[in-house]
Write an enzyme that holds these catalytic residues in place. Structure first.
Site, PDB file in Angstrom:
ATOM      1  CB  SER A   1      43.218  42.764  44.435  1.00  0.00           C
ATOM      2  OG  SER A   1      43.158  43.551  43.273  1.00  0.00           O
TER       3      SER A   1
ATOM      4  CG  ASP B   1      35.572  43.541  46.378  1.00  0.00           C
ATOM      5  OD1 ASP B   1      36.765  43.449  46.035  1.00  0.00           O
ATOM      6  OD2 ASP B   1      34.664  43.853  45.595  1.00  0.00           O
TER       7      ASP B   1
ATOM      8  CG  ASP C   1      36.822  39.651  43.269  1.00  0.00           C
ATOM      9  OD1 ASP C   1      35.694  40.143  43.406  1.00  0.00           O
ATOM     10  OD2 ASP C   1      37.800  40.293  42.842  1.00  0.00           O
TER      11      ASP C   1
ATOM     12  CG  ASP D   1      31.964  41.051  44.830  1.00  0.00           C
ATOM     13  OD1 ASP D   1      31.107  41.489  45.627  1.00  0.00           O
ATOM     14  OD2 ASP D   1      32.580  41.779  44.042  1.00  0.00           O
TER      15      ASP D   1
ATOM     16  CE  LYS E   1      45.052  46.763  42.656  1.00  0.00           C
ATOM     17  NZ  LYS E   1      44.398  45.682  43.416  1.00  0.00           N
TER      18      LYS E   1
ATOM     19  CE1 TYR F   1      43.734  49.073  39.422  1.00  0.00           C
ATOM     20  CE2 TYR F   1      41.360  49.324  39.613  1.00  0.00           C
ATOM     21  CZ  TYR F   1      42.502  48.594  39.835  1.00  0.00           C
ATOM     22  OH  TYR F   1      42.438  47.374  40.467  1.00  0.00           O
TER      23      TYR F   1
END
Length: 598
Positions: free
Chosen positions: A90, A101, A103, A158, A219, A228
């Protein structure tokens, strides 16, 4: 006047019409509503994340040099080794909410290994970041995609890793180059696929700003409607992104609001299982497995295939089952009805984002799948494994002729209890809340975002070793010990032509036995049970503030008849476990529970 331009996607666009004044106004109203709903972060937070990524880029280069020195490589190789940070998910797509978070992927040259990453990166992070910057750091090397979970200056990161079969990773490396895939193992290929898919997707939409506005809306809608989450059989964030991108290709000049309105009708009435493709499939000399139902029989069974645009093409929605497909289509139809009314000024955008009614009115009966462990880390691993397998129970229930819908809720509820003996644990596993710790808030698994739980839930098949922690087996008569549970709920709707009696004990027993025979289950530490729950007996903590738990309907008393000599069976005698009176009847042990409803 419409202007014909390039073809986006696999088919010609439907319309190149420029936006009207009304559509521009509706787009502004949508953006304003998304801001009210908290879907945009403050500019200061965005700047903070950008500066953090710059710092992580410097750390990545230093990490690569450190490993090269440890391996006694020549200084010329050390100087040119490089290293690069890529974002994906995202954040890379530009459709993330505050608190999301990031990625992040560290790409290193061939002489740096995954083992080097987990051995040296934590130390280098602590060394190069300011004191106190790292609030949390948890390496998860056994994950399906191995990561280091970080909290740095309040931002969740992450941190993933892959290496390429090249001697140097320059700062201008183009991750879309398919030649980079040569010589990679499965884990390295999966890791690199994250930023490759995100970059390809952004290249395949006509207007990035329009795409991002529409994706934020879709979303939010999917999360509010509980449709979702890839693990439990719904599209995940990237899959919803690919669906939005396909609609953008069909209406290249449209505003974000128009894309959202078109989205529900086009995707809701799509001719499944015809796949959603953003580009024609491509071949490559490395001959990786790509999604192709003509070659691979298992690909034929994908009910709503949404195919990633980067080579090797994969199905992002292979977990969707018959029930989740039915629910998704129902929700898309509902969304289309609402956006039609928004278009005519009869509803507002906030009406599209109304929360689901899964617990408040959708179902009378639920199955509660309760996983439990005697330590927090053990439960993180065990509950993640159970989450990855619950959809298999749903599939078994879907095969029951008496069940019309078996819908798994897309989040688990994590609770902490205080148990002084095995009887208390048995009661907790049956759904009894009297032992729940009053000073610990119930959390949903998505909010906890535990990396060990996620590692198991995302498909890691290997048993995970966890520290003992406070994981001693509870002895009768001892002081109360913490017992941790995560509960998943399956809403049950009977088929219209079925009787009002439903027996799911065989499916439940078989599924439970399968999970408890795996290497992930440890006798005495891990527990698993399935209990039947009526809507009016659901725990209060599954309801949001302002929601009311359903009440038990009062039965109409039939006319009085002459007394009979036969005694009517109660629930206990009938074999049905009744969760409404936890302290009034003697219950069977959790392992002996029969599950049927009437």
């Amino acid at each position: 006047m419409a202007v014909q331009q390039r073809q986006w996607g696999t088919t010609p666009s439907i319309s190149w019409t420029l936006p009207t004044e009304k559509e521009i106004s509706q787009d502004k109203e949508l953006t304003d509503e998304l801001k009210r709903q908290g879907q945009y972060e403050a500019p200061g937070e965005t700047e903070k994340k950008q500066q953090l990524l710059i710092q992580l880029q410097k750390i990545a280069v230093d990490f690569v040099k450190h490993v090269c020195r440890k391996n006694n490589l020549p200084q010329s190789i050390i100087n040119s080794a490089g290293g690069k940070i890529f974002t994906y998910g995202s954040y890379r797509l530009g459709a993330y909410a505050p608190g999301s978070d990031i990625d992040t992927l560290v790409v290193a040259p061939r002489h740096v290994t995954r083992e080097d990453f987990f051995e040296h990166m934590p130390t280098i992070l602590e060394k190069m970041l300011p004191a106190g910057a790292i609030e949390e750091m948890k390496p998860v090397p056994e994950a399906y995609v191995p990561i280091i979970k970080l909290m740095i200056f309040g931002t969740d990161i992450d941190l993933n890793f892959t290496r390429l079969a090249i001697s140097s990773v320059p700062w201008d490396l183009d991750v879309k180059d398919t030649n980079l895939l040569r010589g990679l193992d499965d884990r390295e290929l999966r890791a690199l696929n994250g930023p490759r898919v995100a970059d390809e997707l952004l290249q395949l939409v006509p207007q990035k700003k329009t795409f991002r506005t529409a994706l934020r809306a879709i979303k939010l809608w999917a999360q509010r409607r509980a449709v979702y989450g890839n693990i439990v059989g719904f599209p995940g964030g990237v899959a919803w992104g690919m669906l939005v991108a396909r609609v953008c290709q069909l209406y290249p000049q449209a505003t974000g609001s128009v894309i959202v309105m078109k989205f529900f009708r086009i995707i809701g009435r799509w001719n499944w299982p015809q796949p959603i493709l953003l580009k024609e499939s491509e071949d490559h000399p490395i001959q990786a497995r790509v999604w192709n139902p003509r070659l691979y029989p298992t690909d034929k069974y994908h009910l709503m295939p949404i195919i990633t645009p980067a080579y090797p093409a994969m199905c992002a929605t292979h977990n969707i089952g018959s029930t989740t497909k039915k629910i998704i289509i129902q929700e898309l139809e509902r969304g289309g009805d609402i956006t039609d009314k928004i278009s005519f000024g009869r509803l507002q955008w906030k009406d599209l984002f109304t929360k689901h009614t899964y617990f408040t009115k959708d179902y009378k009966y639920y199955l509660s799948i309760v996983s439990g462990s005697t330590s927090k880390d053990a439960q993180a691993s065990w509950s993640g494994f159970v989450e990855s397998k619950v959809r298999l129970l749903v599939q078994a229930l879907e095969g029951q002729g008496t069940i019309g819908v078996a819908r798994l809720f897309n989040k688990g509820f994590a609770r902490e209890h205080r148990c002084h003996d095995e009887d208390a644990i048995e009661a907790v596993l049956r759904g009894d809340m009297q032992y729940q710790a009053t000073n610990v808030k119930t959390e949903t698994t998505d909010n906890i975002n535990d990396p060990l739980h996620n590692a198991m839930a995302e498909g890691n098949a290997d048993a995970t070793t966890v520290a003992d922690g406070n994981g001693e087996i509870v002895q009768n008569g001892a002081e109360p010990h913490a017992f941790y549970t995560t509960t998943y709920y399956i809403g049950i709707e009977l088929a219209q032509d079925s009787t009002k009696k439903l027996d799911v004990s065989a499916e439940s027993r078989d599924w439970k036995e399968q999970q408890c025979r795996t290497a992930n289950f440890e006798e005495g530490r891990n527990h698993l049970n399935i209990a039947a729950t009526r809507s009016y007996d659901l725990p209060l903590d599954v309801f949001a503030p302002g929601e009311e738990r359903p009440t038990r309907a009062k039965k109409k008393l039939p006319p009085k008849k002459a007394p009979v000599t036969t005694r009517k069976r109660n629930l206990s005698a009938s074999g049905m476990e009744d969760l409404s009176t936890p302290n009034e009847i003697k219950r069977p042990r959790a392992d002996d529970t029969k599950l049927w409803m009437e």
